[in-house]
Design a protein around this motif. Sequence first.
Motif, PDB file in Angstrom:
ATOM      1  N   PHE A 113     106.194  46.644  89.194  1.00 40.44           N
ATOM      2  CA  PHE A 113     106.146  47.670  88.147  1.00 40.44           C
ATOM      3  C   PHE A 113     106.689  49.000  88.677  1.00 40.44           C
ATOM      4  O   PHE A 113     107.429  49.710  87.993  1.00 40.44           O
ATOM      5  CB  PHE A 113     104.701  47.844  87.673  1.00 40.44           C
ATOM      6  N   TRP A 114     106.335  49.320  89.910  1.00 47.35           N
ATOM      7  CA  TRP A 114     106.813  50.559  90.530  1.00 47.35           C
ATOM      8  C   TRP A 114     108.338  50.528  90.682  1.00 47.35           C
ATOM      9  O   TRP A 114     109.030  51.482  90.339  1.00 47.35           O
ATOM     10  CB  TRP A 114     106.156  50.738  91.896  1.00 47.35           C
ATOM     11  N   ASP A 115     108.846  49.413  91.188  1.00 43.38           N
ATOM     12  CA  ASP A 115     110.296  49.295  91.371  1.00 43.38           C
ATOM     13  C   ASP A 115     111.038  49.440  90.044  1.00 43.38           C
ATOM     14  O   ASP A 115     112.096  50.075  89.973  1.00 43.38           O
ATOM     15  CB  ASP A 115     110.640  47.945  92.007  1.00 43.38           C
ATOM     16  N   GLU A 116     110.483  48.866  89.002  1.00 44.68           N
ATOM     17  CA  GLU A 116     111.130  48.891  87.699  1.00 44.68           C
ATOM     18  C   GLU A 116     111.107  50.284  87.066  1.00 44.68           C
ATOM     19  O   GLU A 116     111.948  50.611  86.225  1.00 44.68           O
ATOM     20  CB  GLU A 116     110.460  47.898  86.748  1.00 44.68           C
ATOM     21  N   ASN A 117     110.130  51.097  87.452  1.00 47.91           N
ATOM     22  CA  ASN A 117     109.952  52.414  86.823  1.00 47.91           C
ATOM     23  C   ASN A 117     109.959  53.550  87.844  1.00 47.91           C
ATOM     24  O   ASN A 117     109.421  54.625  87.576  1.00 47.91           O
ATOM     25  CB  ASN A 117     108.623  52.432  86.043  1.00 47.91           C
ATOM     26  N   LEU A 121     108.564  57.318  87.283  1.00 45.75           N
ATOM     27  CA  LEU A 121     107.301  57.630  87.951  1.00 45.75           C
ATOM     28  C   LEU A 121     107.442  58.879  88.817  1.00 45.75           C
ATOM     29  O   LEU A 121     106.546  59.734  88.838  1.00 45.75           O
ATOM     30  CB  LEU A 121     106.850  56.447  88.810  1.00 45.75           C
ATOM     31  N   SER A 122     108.545  58.991  89.519  1.00 49.06           N
ATOM     32  CA  SER A 122     108.773  60.163  90.364  1.00 49.06           C
ATOM     33  C   SER A 122     108.858  61.429  89.518  1.00 49.06           C
ATOM     34  O   SER A 122     108.318  62.476  89.891  1.00 49.06           O
ATOM     35  CB  SER A 122     110.059  59.987  91.167  1.00 49.06           C
ATOM     36  N   GLN A 123     109.505  61.318  88.377  1.00 48.20           N
ATOM     37  CA  GLN A 123     109.626  62.472  87.484  1.00 48.20           C
ATOM     38  C   GLN A 123     108.273  62.901  86.939  1.00 48.20           C
ATOM     39  O   GLN A 123     107.932  64.084  86.922  1.00 48.20           O
ATOM     40  CB  GLN A 123     110.554  62.121  86.318  1.00 48.20           C
ATOM     41  N   LYS A 251     101.740  49.732  73.970  1.00 49.07           N
ATOM     42  CA  LYS A 251     101.763  48.285  74.176  1.00 49.07           C
ATOM     43  C   LYS A 251     103.084  47.809  74.770  1.00 49.07           C
ATOM     44  O   LYS A 251     103.108  46.930  75.619  1.00 49.07           O
ATOM     45  CB  LYS A 251     101.508  47.566  72.846  1.00 49.07           C
ATOM     46  N   GLN A 252     104.191  48.389  74.317  1.00 51.43           N
ATOM     47  CA  GLN A 252     105.503  47.886  74.717  1.00 51.43           C
ATOM     48  C   GLN A 252     106.307  48.849  75.586  1.00 51.43           C
ATOM     49  O   GLN A 252     107.300  48.442  76.184  1.00 51.43           O
ATOM     50  CB  GLN A 252     106.327  47.554  73.454  1.00 51.43           C
ATOM     51  N   SER A 253     105.914  50.106  75.634  1.00 49.69           N
ATOM     52  CA  SER A 253     106.690  51.095  76.376  1.00 49.69           C
ATOM     53  C   SER A 253     105.997  51.496  77.678  1.00 49.69           C
ATOM     54  O   SER A 253     105.028  52.270  77.663  1.00 49.69           O
ATOM     55  CB  SER A 253     106.926  52.343  75.524  1.00 49.69           C
ATOM     56  N   PRO A 254     106.458  51.005  78.821  1.00 52.01           N
ATOM     57  CA  PRO A 254     105.869  51.424  80.104  1.00 52.01           C
ATOM     58  C   PRO A 254     105.956  52.933  80.309  1.00 52.01           C
ATOM     59  O   PRO A 254     105.036  53.533  80.878  1.00 52.01           O
ATOM     60  CB  PRO A 254     106.716  50.666  81.135  1.00 52.01           C
ATOM     61  N   LYS A 255     107.040  53.554  79.840  1.00 53.98           N
ATOM     62  CA  LYS A 255     107.178  55.000  80.016  1.00 53.98           C
ATOM     63  C   LYS A 255     106.114  55.754  79.220  1.00 53.98           C
ATOM     64  O   LYS A 255     105.561  56.752  79.706  1.00 53.98           O
ATOM     65  CB  LYS A 255     108.579  55.451  79.601  1.00 53.98           C
ATOM     66  N   ASP A 256     105.837  55.299  78.015  1.00 56.60           N
ATOM     67  CA  ASP A 256     104.774  55.935  77.230  1.00 56.60           C
ATOM     68  C   ASP A 256     103.433  55.779  77.935  1.00 56.60           C
ATOM     69  O   ASP A 256     102.619  56.713  77.983  1.00 56.60           O
ATOM     70  CB  ASP A 256     104.699  55.320  75.829  1.00 56.60           C
ATOM     71  N   ALA A 257     103.185  54.581  78.485  1.00 55.85           N
ATOM     72  CA  ALA A 257     101.914  54.336  79.184  1.00 55.85           C
ATOM     73  C   ALA A 257     101.802  55.196  80.428  1.00 55.85           C
ATOM     74  O   ALA A 257     100.756  55.819  80.688  1.00 55.85           O
ATOM     75  CB  ALA A 257     101.802  52.853  79.545  1.00 55.85           C
ATOM     76  N   ILE A 258     102.863  55.269  81.217  1.00 58.56           N
ATOM     77  CA  ILE A 258     102.864  56.061  82.450  1.00 58.56           C
ATOM     78  C   ILE A 258     102.622  57.535  82.144  1.00 58.56           C
ATOM     79  O   ILE A 258     101.757  58.185  82.761  1.00 58.56           O
ATOM     80  CB  ILE A 258     104.209  55.888  83.192  1.00 58.56           C
ATOM     81  N   ALA A 259     103.376  58.072  81.201  1.00 61.74           N
ATOM     82  CA  ALA A 259     103.248  59.491  80.869  1.00 61.74           C
ATOM     83  C   ALA A 259     101.885  59.802  80.275  1.00 61.74           C
ATOM     84  O   ALA A 259     101.320  60.885  80.521  1.00 61.74           O
ATOM     85  CB  ALA A 259     104.354  59.889  79.882  1.00 61.74           C
ATOM     86  N   SER A 260     101.317  58.862  79.529  1.00 64.40           N
ATOM     87  CA  SER A 260     100.016  59.087  78.893  1.00 64.40           C
ATOM     88  C   SER A 260      98.886  59.089  79.912  1.00 64.40           C
ATOM     89  O   SER A 260      97.970  59.911  79.843  1.00 64.40           O
ATOM     90  CB  SER A 260      99.766  58.023  77.815  1.00 64.40           C
TER      91      SER A 260
END
Length: 419
Positions: A113-117, A121-123, A251-260
Amino acid sequence: MRFRVSYLLLALALGACSSAPTQQSNTQQPIVNQADDAATEASYSQNLKALLSQVSQTQEIPLQTLENGFLDAKTIPSIRKLVLPPSGTFKKNWLVYRKRFVEPIRLKAGKVFWDENQTFLSQVEQDSGVPAEIIVAIIGIETIYGRQTGGFRVKDVLSTLAFSYPDTPNKPAREQLFKDQLQELILMCWTDAGGKLPAQNRSQGLNAARFNSCLNQNSSYAGAIGLPQFMPSSIRSFAVDGDGDGHIDLKQSPKDAIASVANFMKKHGWQAGMPISFPVQENGIAAAKKLADGEPQLKYTVTELVEKGILLPQQGDLQRGGVEPQSKALIVDLPYPDKDGIDQAQYFVGLNNFLTIVQYNRSYFYAQSVAEFAEALGYKNQSVVPVDAPEKTVDPKSVAEKSKAKAKKSSAKKKLKTS
């Protein structure tokens, strides 16, 4: 999560996400439920209708639209069993809990998950101050990055627990808590589907199919949604559009989950660059045990804990200045029975960031698991706040002596050149 998220009352709840949302019926019919008895069934239907009427009045949403959305709502008896407190003979076991969540499968999935995002994640870490490892750890423990988001329709879960909660000493408080979450769900789905609040008795701009789909989406048995398992109130308060598509999809957006997750942690007081906790030294365990009351409150200063022998001055980075002597802390106890069944415990000194994780899920087990999961991913549990080097005191006599020595050395070099 689960009352985590804003109410902090339920423990971690993970469920299989095998069942799909039930399709909405097109025919008018009474609210159907699968309650244990007729009295519960009648009370459930009556109370649900009353809540829909209340929401309709306060938010000026057409009542018919709300009733249509709940035509097929039902109670789920199995959920009532899942929320029951453990038996009196149950013993908390930190070692078993940790083994369940800080384990190879989740850690491997976390690295993927980290590699994919990684870039995002750094941002987010730079913008929020919340370490990427902490964000990845939370989502991993919650749902294994979306593998376990729950298999119950959220409207059924919340209405069951709001109007058919099992008979427990805290039943009234829990029912009110879930009533609030059910209202939050309705308002969340209304605005997500394009509706305005207050609605002014109009459904103008509302996508009815999207409204019903939102009510029918899967959740855990406590009503938590998506990769980070946010309750409806937390989605409305802390979820953000990380991928910039104009829609929050946990549910479907890892970026939304990470930022939230990062936004939740930041809003709940995460201190960038500060440690989470310090282990208690063996000779300080007795003193720590006396102060461990289980209350998630920062009560003691670092100085007080050093004086009591619970912390050592040189422990962690206390001497580097990253943790102020007057910083507040709490004693964390993680109980477990040993092989002979005798009660034991591990002790930690939890700092502000430990308590921030507890705001996500009111459980010391959970918070320490997040910390250790993050450390397994490379998180350094130490201060990264730069400490200015102390200014050196200038000794005039020393400066004069150095100047004389330098002059003699220069004179000697000149004599060598001229000879």
